[in-house]
Design a protein around this motif. Structure first.
Motif, mmCIF file in Angstrom:
data_model
loop_
_atom_site.group_PDB
_atom_site.id
_atom_site.type_symbol
_atom_site.label_atom_id
_atom_site.label_comp_id
_atom_site.label_asym_id
_atom_site.label_seq_id
_atom_site.Cartn_x
_atom_site.Cartn_y
_atom_site.Cartn_z
ATOM 1 N N TRP A 191 3.392 -11.942 -1.106
ATOM 2 C CA TRP A 191 3.609 -10.699 -0.423
ATOM 3 C C TRP A 191 3.156 -9.506 -1.190
ATOM 4 O O TRP A 191 2.446 -8.753 -0.237
ATOM 5 N N ALA A 192 3.149 -9.627 -2.471
ATOM 6 C CA ALA A 192 2.609 -8.421 -3.087
ATOM 7 C C ALA A 192 1.307 -8.380 -3.188
ATOM 8 O O ALA A 192 0.657 -7.152 -2.910
ATOM 9 N N LEU A 193 0.462 -9.613 -2.983
ATOM 10 C CA LEU A 193 -0.884 -9.661 -2.770
ATOM 11 C C LEU A 193 -1.351 -8.829 -1.512
ATOM 12 O O LEU A 193 -2.183 -8.042 -1.505
ATOM 13 N N ASN A 226 0.481 6.145 -0.104
ATOM 14 C CA ASN A 226 0.156 5.468 -1.380
ATOM 15 C C ASN A 226 1.570 5.153 -2.301
ATOM 16 O O ASN A 226 1.486 4.281 -2.898
ATOM 17 N N ALA A 227 2.189 6.423 -2.280
ATOM 18 C CA ALA A 227 3.403 6.055 -3.156
ATOM 19 C C ALA A 227 4.387 4.850 -2.729
ATOM 20 O O ALA A 227 4.823 4.043 -3.632
ATOM 21 N N VAL A 228 4.640 4.995 -1.432
ATOM 22 C CA VAL A 228 5.337 3.798 -0.773
ATOM 23 C C VAL A 228 4.720 2.479 -1.341
ATOM 24 O O VAL A 228 5.663 1.363 -1.513
ATOM 25 N N LEU A 229 3.520 2.415 -0.848
ATOM 26 C CA LEU A 229 2.947 0.935 -1.235
ATOM 27 C C LEU A 229 2.782 0.658 -2.994
ATOM 28 O O LEU A 229 3.092 -0.438 -3.218
ATOM 29 N N ASN A 230 2.481 1.771 -3.684
ATOM 30 C CA ASN A 230 2.708 1.528 -5.105
ATOM 31 C C ASN A 230 3.958 1.022 -5.517
ATOM 32 O O ASN A 230 4.110 -0.039 -6.297
ATOM 33 N N ILE A 231 5.017 1.704 -5.055
ATOM 34 C CA ILE A 231 6.443 1.335 -5.490
ATOM 35 C C ILE A 231 6.715 -0.070 -4.863
ATOM 36 O O ILE A 231 7.485 -0.889 -5.446
ATOM 37 N N ALA A 232 6.429 -0.505 -3.548
ATOM 38 C CA ALA A 232 6.555 -1.784 -2.819
ATOM 39 C C ALA A 232 6.101 -2.764 -3.661
ATOM 40 O O ALA A 232 6.675 -3.823 -3.755
ATOM 41 N N TRP A 233 5.049 -2.658 -4.315
ATOM 42 C CA TRP A 233 4.299 -3.748 -5.047
ATOM 43 C C TRP A 233 5.338 -4.322 -5.991
ATOM 44 O O TRP A 233 5.278 -5.573 -6.094
#
Length: 164
Positions: free
Chosen positions: A107-109, A88-95
């Protein structure tokens, strides 16, 4: 027999992790000229709302994580919980990196869809451990759902994306 609630160290570690995720995402949220030029739907929340909403959500994530961690009875359950929070943390930051730094709302979508699913996973992993921990994650799920709709609207209003 009732399990004791989280101790101060558990809250401190969960809070530090949440703060690290928030800071990393914040550092990647550089609103440049291209981002400011994006057309946005009229229903978009005002800019001033994002900071306070995220602050409350990260506080709720902290409490949720501490409650679930303290309720986990064994190492394997804690490992699953930790893995779910890490994803979850990685996906949150990646957005933030994808939307703002890479300037790729498309890509953010995809990332935000995975982020929403990871929050749902956190809820499902937390639920058997602590109902309160699972319920505390519902505003996060809702806010990211709104953000996903906003992200989709921005893609539709501004696409296609890519470098010339």
């Amino acid at each position: 027999m009732t399990r004791a609630g989280p101790d101060g160290a558990t809250y401190l570690v969960a809070g530090a992790a949440a703060l690290a995720v928030a800071l990393a995402g914040g550092l990647l949220t550089a609103v440049g000229p291209r981002s400011r030029a994006l057309r946005r739907p009229a229903w978009r929340p005002p800019d001033w709302a994002f900071g306070p909403v995220w602050a409350v959500i990260f506080a709720m994530i902290t409490v949720s994580a501490a409650l679930a961690w303290s309720a986990a009875a064994d190492v394997s359950t804690r490992a699953i919980l930790l893995a779910a929070y890490a994803v979850n943390a990685v996906l949150n930051i990646a957005w933030s990196g994808l939307f703002f730094r890479a300037e790729r709302p498309d890509w953010a979508l995809l990332d935000i869809a995975l982020l929403w699913l990871s929050i749902l996973t956190l809820i499902l992993v937390s639920l058997p451990l602590s109902l309160k921990a699972a319920l505390l994650l519902l505003p996060y799920l809702g806010w990211v759902g709104i953000a996903a709709c906003l992200n989709l609207a921005i893609v539709r209003l501004n696409g296609p994306f890519g470098r010339a």
